[in-house]
Write a protein that holds these residues in place. Structure first.
Motif, mmCIF file in Angstrom:
data_model
loop_
_atom_site.group_PDB
_atom_site.id
_atom_site.type_symbol
_atom_site.label_atom_id
_atom_site.label_comp_id
_atom_site.label_asym_id
_atom_site.label_seq_id
_atom_site.Cartn_x
_atom_site.Cartn_y
_atom_site.Cartn_z
ATOM 1 N N VAL A 1 2.058 13.057 -17.028
ATOM 2 C CA VAL A 1 1.399 13.735 -15.927
ATOM 3 C C VAL A 1 1.454 15.226 -16.176
ATOM 4 O O VAL A 1 2.523 15.801 -16.366
ATOM 5 N N SER A 2 0.316 15.871 -16.227
ATOM 6 C CA SER A 2 0.254 17.308 -16.458
ATOM 7 C C SER A 2 0.526 18.029 -15.154
ATOM 8 O O SER A 2 -0.119 17.774 -14.146
ATOM 9 N N VAL A 3 1.506 18.920 -15.162
ATOM 10 C CA VAL A 3 1.893 19.633 -13.960
ATOM 11 C C VAL A 3 1.580 21.108 -14.135
ATOM 12 O O VAL A 3 2.036 21.741 -15.074
ATOM 13 N N LYS A 4 0.796 21.679 -13.233
ATOM 14 C CA LYS A 4 0.449 23.091 -13.319
ATOM 15 C C LYS A 4 0.457 23.711 -11.931
ATOM 16 O O LYS A 4 0.166 23.058 -10.942
ATOM 17 N N THR A 5 0.808 24.976 -11.867
ATOM 18 C CA THR A 5 0.652 25.753 -10.658
ATOM 19 C C THR A 5 -0.472 26.740 -10.900
ATOM 20 O O THR A 5 -1.031 26.828 -11.984
ATOM 21 N N ALA A 6 -0.787 27.519 -9.871
ATOM 22 C CA ALA A 6 -1.899 28.461 -10.001
ATOM 23 C C ALA A 6 -1.653 29.479 -11.095
ATOM 24 O O ALA A 6 -2.573 29.987 -11.722
ATOM 25 N N GLU A 7 -0.358 29.771 -11.352
ATOM 26 C CA GLU A 7 -0.020 30.773 -12.348
ATOM 27 C C GLU A 7 0.126 30.161 -13.735
ATOM 28 O O GLU A 7 0.456 30.840 -14.691
ATOM 29 N N VAL B 1 14.717 26.577 -5.344
ATOM 30 C CA VAL B 1 15.202 27.458 -6.406
ATOM 31 C C VAL B 1 16.700 27.701 -6.241
ATOM 32 O O VAL B 1 17.455 27.738 -7.225
ATOM 33 N N LEU B 2 17.143 27.836 -4.990
ATOM 34 C CA LEU B 2 18.567 28.043 -4.720
ATOM 35 C C LEU B 2 19.379 26.812 -5.137
ATOM 36 O O LEU B 2 20.460 26.937 -5.729
ATOM 37 N N LEU B 3 18.857 25.626 -4.829
ATOM 38 C CA LEU B 3 19.524 24.390 -5.242
ATOM 39 C C LEU B 3 19.575 24.292 -6.757
ATOM 40 O O LEU B 3 20.601 23.895 -7.327
ATOM 41 N N TYR B 4 18.478 24.641 -7.408
ATOM 42 C CA TYR B 4 18.428 24.631 -8.868
ATOM 43 C C TYR B 4 19.478 25.577 -9.443
ATOM 44 O O TYR B 4 20.180 25.239 -10.406
ATOM 45 N N ILE C 1 10.996 19.032 -10.929
ATOM 46 C CA ILE C 1 10.596 19.074 -9.529
ATOM 47 C C ILE C 1 10.222 20.493 -9.098
ATOM 48 O O ILE C 1 9.154 20.728 -8.522
ATOM 49 N N VAL C 2 11.112 21.437 -9.379
ATOM 50 C CA VAL C 2 10.864 22.825 -8.964
ATOM 51 C C VAL C 2 9.738 23.434 -9.786
ATOM 52 O O VAL C 2 8.991 24.286 -9.292
ATOM 53 N N GLY C 3 9.580 22.986 -11.038
ATOM 54 C CA GLY C 3 8.496 23.500 -11.875
ATOM 55 C C GLY C 3 7.118 23.176 -11.336
ATOM 56 O O GLY C 3 6.130 23.830 -11.696
ATOM 57 N N LYS C 4 7.022 22.156 -10.484
ATOM 58 C CA LYS C 4 5.747 21.827 -9.848
ATOM 59 C C LYS C 4 5.408 22.807 -8.727
ATOM 60 O O LYS C 4 4.265 22.901 -8.306
ATOM 61 N N LYS C 5 6.413 23.526 -8.267
ATOM 62 C CA LYS C 5 6.238 24.372 -7.104
ATOM 63 C C LYS C 5 6.102 25.857 -7.432
ATOM 64 O O LYS C 5 5.635 26.634 -6.600
ATOM 65 N N THR C 6 6.526 26.270 -8.634
ATOM 66 C CA THR C 6 6.479 27.680 -8.988
ATOM 67 C C THR C 6 6.404 27.829 -10.506
ATOM 68 O O THR C 6 6.507 26.844 -11.232
ATOM 69 N N TYR D 1 13.402 25.678 -23.376
ATOM 70 C CA TYR D 1 13.613 24.266 -23.062
ATOM 71 C C TYR D 1 12.983 23.888 -21.716
ATOM 72 O O TYR D 1 12.362 22.824 -21.596
ATOM 73 N N ASN D 2 13.130 24.737 -20.717
ATOM 74 C CA ASN D 2 12.578 24.417 -19.402
ATOM 75 C C ASN D 2 11.060 24.323 -19.419
ATOM 76 O O ASN D 2 10.474 23.469 -18.746
ATOM 77 N N GLN D 3 10.400 25.185 -20.186
ATOM 78 C CA GLN D 3 8.948 25.123 -20.249
ATOM 79 C C GLN D 3 8.479 23.886 -21.010
ATOM 80 O O GLN D 3 7.468 23.279 -20.658
ATOM 81 N N LEU D 4 9.218 23.482 -22.030
ATOM 82 C CA LEU D 4 8.884 22.239 -22.718
ATOM 83 C C LEU D 4 9.075 21.041 -21.787
ATOM 84 O O LEU D 4 8.265 20.112 -21.765
ATOM 85 N N LEU D 5 10.145 21.064 -21.006
ATOM 86 C CA LEU D 5 10.440 19.962 -20.099
ATOM 87 C C LEU D 5 9.390 19.838 -19.009
ATOM 88 O O LEU D 5 9.144 18.751 -18.484
ATOM 89 N N GLN D 6 8.741 20.940 -18.687
ATOM 90 C CA GLN D 6 7.715 20.921 -17.651
ATOM 91 C C GLN D 6 6.425 20.274 -18.137
ATOM 92 O O GLN D 6 5.786 19.513 -17.405
#
Length: 310
Positions: free
Chosen positions: A2-8, A92-95, A195-200, A253-258
């Motif tokens: 599943v490709s996940v993208k935000t506006a940015e 983000v705080l939880l992360y 999860i958070v990467g879908k939001k920001t 790593y985080n961007q690859l995981l997204q």
């Protein structure tokens, strides 16, 4: 997938290219493997004793606060939006709490009370946890026979590592136990990244995660009475190396995981123990035993089996 993208994130980047995954993932796991000996060297350079939990927590906080600030400055230069909505801020705080504060609170205690090469292999437990968690949470991830077999082989390596038949010592709560708790936080941190990467924007998320988590660690360290006993040029150098490791490792790593399935990226985490063993033996002159080689091979084989199913 599943490709996940935000506006940015509409612009295509190298992190979205499947062919670039091996090269970029190798960069992340290589620098993470080097973290094990540099933590010990950094603690030594700042005169922090092995039993001084408060000072170690403060040291970890300084590392991640600086690294997070560096990433956010880079994000600002790149023109990324740094603001967070009220809906995204709690995530983000939880992360930051799970993936930085708790994760590395356990890690710093554990790695300073365990051989660097031993901790590097045991830390791979987080990868297997992430495999099971991703299958339970994300519909595109499936628990197959290959994944079960891979986990069995990998856990065999961890069992081999902790059997007391000479050379490596037995399981200790202050060392190995803390590394296991660190691995649990690492696994849940991987889930939160998706999860958070879908939001920001994930680069900004990583910066805030390191900055806020680092500040939590600084506050905890100061609250426990921690302080830096001495500052040496070697200690400052080691701290800067650790800052670089955090900034590069997590942002890549985080961007690859997204953008890619958890399994495709996680296979490269099997190389972290290998790099950790090599760097620990070279920089710390730790004893090199066949036990470490056998355990590392089993852990690596297990993760390979998990991702070889296709």
């Amino acid at each position: 997938m599943v490709s996940v993208k935000t506006a940015e994130q509409d612009r295509t980047t190298i992190f979205q290219n499947p062919g670039a995954v091996p090269f970029l993932a190798l960069i992340a796991v290589c620098v993470w493997g080097a973290a094990y000996p540099f933590i010990k060297l950094g603690l030594l350079g700042f005169g922090i004793a092995s039993a001084d939990t408060a000072a170690k927590t403060l040291f970890a906080g300084l590392r991640f606060t600086i690294a997070g600030g560096v990433l956010l400055m880079i994000a600002a230069v790149r023109g990324l939006r740094l603001g967070m909505s009220r809906a995204v801020a709690p995530w983000v705080l939880l992360y930051a709490l799970v993936n930085t504060a708790l994760h590395y609170f356990f890690f710093y205690i554990g790695v300073s009370n365990s051989a660097g090469s031993r901790a590097a292999v045991l830390n791979s437990l987080g990868t297997f946890m992430l495999v099971f968690l991703s299958c339970a949470i994300f519909p595109e991830e499936h628990l197959t026979r290959a994944r079960v077999l891979g986990c069995i082989v990998g856990f065999s390596g961890l069992l081999c590592l902790n059997l007391d038949f000479g050379g490596g010592g037995s399981f200790t709560l202050s060392g190995d136990g803390m590394i296991v708790l660190n691995a649990v936080c690492s696994a849940f941190g991987g889930i939160l990244t998706r999860i958070v990467g879908k939001k920001t924007q994930v680069f900004v998320m990583t910066g805030y995660g390191l900055l806020l988590g680092g500040l939590m660690l600084v506050a905890a360290g100061l609250g426990m009475g921690g302080h830096i006993r001495s500052v040496t040029a070697e200690g400052v150098f080691d701290l800067l190396i650790l800052v670089l490791i955090s900034a590069v490792g997590f942002s890549v790593y985080n961007q690859l995981l997204q953008y890619h399935p958890v399994g495709r990226v996680a296979i490269f985490s099997s190389l972290i123990p290998v790099f950790g063993i090599v760097f620990s033996c070279l920089l710390l002159r730790e004893a090199f035993t066949l036990r470490y080689v056998f355990a590392a091979l089993l852990v690596t084989s297990g993760i390979f089996i998990i991702n070889r199913e296709k």
